[in-house]
Each structure stands twice: as structure tokens, then as C-alpha cells.
Scaffold this motif. Structure first.
Motif, short mmCIF file in Angstrom:
data_model
loop_
_atom_site.label_atom_id
_atom_site.label_comp_id
_atom_site.label_asym_id
_atom_site.label_seq_id
_atom_site.Cartn_x
_atom_site.Cartn_y
_atom_site.Cartn_z
N GLY A 85 3.08 0.70 -3.29
CA GLY A 85 4.49 1.02 -3.50
C GLY A 85 5.36 -0.19 -3.74
N ALA A 86 4.82 -1.39 -3.54
CA ALA A 86 5.59 -2.61 -3.85
C ALA A 86 5.95 -2.66 -5.32
CB ALA A 86 4.79 -3.85 -3.46
N ALA B 81 1.45 -3.13 -0.19
CA ALA B 81 1.02 -1.77 -0.49
C ALA B 81 1.38 -1.47 -1.93
CB ALA B 81 1.69 -0.78 0.46
N GLY C 222 8.14 1.00 -6.33
CA GLY C 222 8.08 2.19 -5.48
C GLY C 222 6.86 3.06 -5.75
#
Lengths: 274, 263
Positions: free
Chosen positions: A211-212, A209, A215
């Protein structure tokens, strides 16, 4: 500055020649173990200046080591004793010749040992400059985000990057990129929870995702901006294309591969390897 | 089937005791090296029987070992399943006593509430979506009851009711066609630090495919999944072990977030 500028010039030249000539070079850190991150960025600037003086144009930047998955992979496979601090990703320059058009194939023989990464790209509509740039400033200055593939192709033998400076001198393995078709304002997509999956020849190989990337990928762009300010007293010009770093671990390419990445709400990007 | 009924009942008793007393048990494959999958599910059946005797009520099923990450961790290639109980369900942001577990760990997955039976011919993912009332994000509180100082095999996990401990259910459901569950992003945090990131496709390419796999397993043995059952479709991330004081939180993109505190 611990190292003679002539040495940095020489190393920048070796890396650039490796890229132009499509051949592997030997690591620098075994001969110059004292090289640090600052030396690396000075050499990268010399390398960029060589390219600019030949009439090439810089179109943007890339970040390396921004995702947990990628940092784990680098730590496990790629480096010989290099430490990549989680809060300081590395930065490279994107040049005009690196861009693959949307329907272009990836010609394997034009690379040394390329790997592919699926990333989120930002395109700025105004300049970002200075030490006081943070994620919200990036959001405000972004024209759109779009899916991207990056082709990394370290010039170092077997992709082994050691020491604190080798990867940085070598323009953080930067070699090519391709942008997707769907463009959206960063305010209109979920910059953390946007799912991303990658398939090679019909089989899924990467699940992640957005956010990997630290963050929230806008944090990576802010980090890039601060790095360019600290190292070169430079900013990120309007129009810059910024690749924020691998969302999934990188993948070796072989002839005949068809790679597709799907970004939730942001369409797909694909490439055929010939 | 390689074990006697007495051996299976004894293993079921020991595993249920392990669950209730939160003490480790020896993996049955260590005692019965020839045990097979049938033995393992028979032991799990004994465990479930004892839950029911004690007044627990069945909530539905869980699917385990669905993610390539989890299967890699376990060195195995097939999903497994267990039975889950209503009395082991916690509300979102709940507090869970770590002392009630032997070796707790936390996984992140999607729960499917069925509104129709999954009977008849081969069940397809489309059949599952049609039979789903809603999908909701969940955390599964896995408990590995078996000792880790001897090798554990997949049959041991099956016998241990697929390591089911408890689950935390999210607050906001979505309709089955509202979202492509294969592209739901998972951002999983342990004590506010990012531990892993994944997406729905990590679960057998798509969580709905995992539920279809389960539905077919139960259809084949004449016990089809029924309306009202709640199915935990399997983790998209590799589990993190838990201890008292730990917080786990997963953000599931547009599906919101679920968290739990171990006390």
C-alpha cells in the motif's frame, strides 16, 4: 511546445550515450530551465525511438515517485528544486536488455552508480489504453503480479535530477530489473497490506507494505496508462511488464552485497552484487 | 542509582499528577543530570504504585522504542518498557477525549495475550509464541507528559512510564502460528491520508523478538511475565501527534484494522 525538437533530440541522445557508455552527464535544467514535463516526455519518446530503430525491444514500463517514502527521499536527497506532485508519478520505458534472469548476478561495473528498489511488478495479459482506465480495469487486465527488483542508475552526475524534465528525459533512471519466481493473480494477494521487508547482507533495511505505492499499486498502473495516453496517445500493450515503483526507499549498491526482499504471500527475490 | 528515595518519590508524584491533570512536567534529567536508568525505572515504579492506589488494574506491559524509526526519532538504541492498565483500554473505533492527554500521539503495534508464564531459562521467540494465546492489532495512544522546551533523554521517557497513555485494541485475534508477524504490512493513516507504511519486521526485526526481550528483562529481575498479561510489542511506525478532531487508522494486512477518534 516551448522548445525546439532539435534540442530535445540532442538531450535524449546525450542521456542515451551516457547509458551506453556508462558515464555521468551534466544536468540539463541549468542550461534549459524552461523544459517542462511535456518536453520531458517528448524527449523520452525520441530516446525510445532511437533505441527501437537499433533493434531493441520495449518490454514494459516503470513508474517513479509512487510511494510516500520514495517521494520523501527524492525531496531530501536527490533533486535540486524538482517538485514531484504526489498524484502524477513519472513514467519510463523498460527495454529487453535491462532484464536480469533469475539466477543472474548484478555486475557493478556495468552501471554508473546503481541503486536498487523492491517493487511489485504487474504483467498484463491484455492491452490497456485510454483516459478511462482505473484501478479495477488494471486488475482485470493483469495476468499476474510478482516481486521485482529495479536497478535505477541515473545518468546525471551524483544522481542529481533537477527541473521538471531532466529525470523524464533520462528515462526516469531506468537501467535494469529482475522478476521473482512466484506469480499470483492480483485478486489472490492483499494489494494494500502485503508486508515487504528488505535485507542487505543479512540486516533488515526496509520495512513497508504494498500500500505504500499510492495506497494500492493498481492505481499506479492506471496512472501510467493515462500518462501514456495523454503524452503519446499510446497504450500499454498486452504482455507489458510494469514496475510500480519503490515500496521502500532505494538503496545504494556496493560490491559483495546480497539483497533479499520478502513479499508476504508472494515469495522472495534476491540478487548478489559482484 | 544517583537519586535519593525522596527525589524519586517526588518525581513519581509529579509525573502521576501530570498524567491525572494533563499538565506538562519537567523532564527529570533536566533537574538531575546524572540520573541513570535505575533511577528512571524507580520513578516509573512510583507512578505505577500511584495508579494502583487509585484503583487501576494492570493489563500488562508495553515495549517502547522498538522501531528503528522511533529510536532514530529519539536518538537512542535500546527498547524501554512501561506498565499498561485495563482502565486505559478503548474498544476499536472508540472516541477518546484529547483533553485527557498532555501531548498525545498515536502508534501502531501488535498486542500479545499470554496464556502461560514466561519463566525459567533464557526466553526465546519460540517460547513466546508457545506462551501466546492470541495476537491482535492495537493502536497505542502515547502521551508525552514532559515539556519539550528542554532536552528529553531516553531516561525521561522511561520515568514517564514509557509515555504510556492509553491503547485501543482491535477486534479479531489470530493464533500465534497463523501468520508471520514480521511480514504483516502496516498502512497507517492520519485523517484518511496515508502517513506511513511499514511491516512487522520494523520492530526489532520481528515483534516476537521484542516480546522475548521484555520477557528476559523481567525474568532477570525475578518478576517474569505471567499468563493473562497483555503485551504491546512496540510500534512499527513513527508516531504522529494527535489533536481533538483527528482520526487515526491503521490497516494491518490480514489482521484487519484499528481506528480511533480524538474528540
Amino acid at each position: 511546445m516551448s522548445v525546439d525538437k532539435k534540442i530535445l533530440e540532442e538531450l535524449a541522445h546525450i542521456s542515451l550515450e551516457g547509458e551506453r557508455g556508462n558515464y555521468e552527464i551534466e544536468p540539463f535544467y541549468t542550461k534549459y530551465p524552461e523544459l517542462d514535463r511535456n518536453d520531458g516526455y517528448q524527449a523520452q519518446k525520441l530516446r525510445l525511438d532511437m533505441q527501437l530503430s537499433e533493434g531493441q525491444r520495449r518490454v514494459g514500463f516503470k513508474l517513479g515517485g509512487t510511494s510516500l517514502a520514495k517521494r520523501k527521499q527524492v525531496a531530501l536527497e536527490l533533486t535540486s528544486g524538482a517538485y514531484i506532485p504526489p498524484d502524477a508519478p513519472t513514467v519510463g520505458q523498460l527495454m529487453d536488455y535491462m532484464r536480469l534472469e533469475e539466477d543472474a548476478e548484478l555486475v557493478l561495473s556495468e552501471y554508473i552508480h546503481p541503486k536498487l528498489e523492491a517493487e511489485l511488478a504487474f504483467v498484463l495479459d491484455r492491452e490497456l489504453f485510454g483516459p478511462n482506465v482505473h484501478a479495477p480495469d488494471v486488475m482485470m487486465a493483469t495476468a499476474y503480479v510478482t516481486p521485482a527488483f529495479e536497478i535505477i542508475d541515473s545518468r546525471f552526475r551524483d544522481f542529481k535530477m533537477g527541473g521538471k524534465a531532466d529525470a523524464i528525459i533520462d528515462n526516469v533512471s531506468s537501467r535494469g530489473f529482475k522478476l521473482g519466481r512466484v506469480r499470483k493473480s492480483p485478486f489472490d494477494v492483499d494489494m494494500t497490506g502485503m508486508g515487504v521487508r528488505t535485507s542487505f547482507n543479512g540486516a533488515f533495511t526496509g520495512y513497508s507494505a504494498a500500500g505504500a505505492v499510492m495506497g494500492h499499486p493498481a492505481r499506479a498502473v492506471a496512472s501510467l496508462c493515462r500518462t501514456m495516453y495523454e503524452q503519446w496517445n499510446a497504450g500499454l500493450p498486452a504482455g507489458s511488464i510494469i514496475l510500480t515503483g519503490a515500496i521502500c526507499p532505494s538503496h545504494v549498491l556496493t560490491r559483495g552485497d546480497r539483497v533479499i526482499s520478502d513479499f508476504e504471500g508472494l515469495g522472495s527475490i534476491w540478487v548478489n552484487v559482484v | 542509582m544517583t537519586m535519593t528515595m525522596e527525589e524519586i518519590q517526588e518525581q513519581g508524584r509529579l509525573h502521576y499528577q501530570s498524567i491525572q491533570a494533563a499538565v506538562p512536567v519537567t523532564p527529570p534529567s533536566h533537574l538531575y543530570p546524572k540520573m541513570d536508568e535505575e533511577d528512571a525505572y524507580a520513578i516509573a515504579g512510583e507512578v505505577v504504585r500511584r495508579y494502583l492506589e487509585d484503583g487501576y488494574t494492570v493489563a500488562g506491559k508495553k515495549i517502547g522504542l522498538t522501531s528503528s524509526a522511533m529510536r532514530r526519532l529519539g536518538g537512542i538504541y535500546e527498547p524501554d518498557y512501561g506498565v499498561i492498565f485495563n482502565e486505559c483500554c478503548y474498544a476499536n473505533e472508540g472516541e477518546v477525549p484529547a483533553a485527557g492527554f498532555v501531548q498525545p500521539a498515536v502508534e501502531a503495534e501488535l498486542g500479545f495475550r499470554l496464556k502461560a508464564d514466561l519463566t525459567g531459562r533464557e526466553i526465546t521467540p519460540e517460547d513466546v509464541l508457545r506462551a501466546t494465546e492470541y495476537v491482535v492489532p492495537c493502536l497505542e495512544l502515547v502521551d508525552v507528559r514532559q515539556r519539550l522546551d528542554v532536552p528529553r533523554k531516553v531516561f525521561d521517557s522511561i520515568a514517564d512510564n514509557a509515555s504510556f497513555g492509553a491503547f485501543v485494541v482491535g477486534d479479531t485475534p489470530v493464533r500465534p502460528y497463523a501468520i508471520d508477524f514480521g511480514l504483516v504490512g502496516y498502512v497507517y493513516e492520519h485523517n484518511n491520508r496515508q502517513a506511513e507504511v511499514s511491516c512487522g519486521a520494523a520492530v526489532l526485526d520481528h515483534p516476537v523478538k521484542a516480546v522475548a526481550w521484555l520477557a528476559n528483562r523481567f525474568r532477570e529481575i525475578g518478576q517474569p511475565l505471567r499468563a493473562g498479561e497483555f503485551i504491546l510489542s512496540g510500534s512499527a511506525i513513527a508516531m504522529e501527534t494527535a489533536a481533538a478532531g483527528d482520526n487515526f487508522r491503521c490497516r494491518y494486512g490480514r489482521l484487519g484494522e484499528v481506528s480511533v477518534n480524538f474528540v
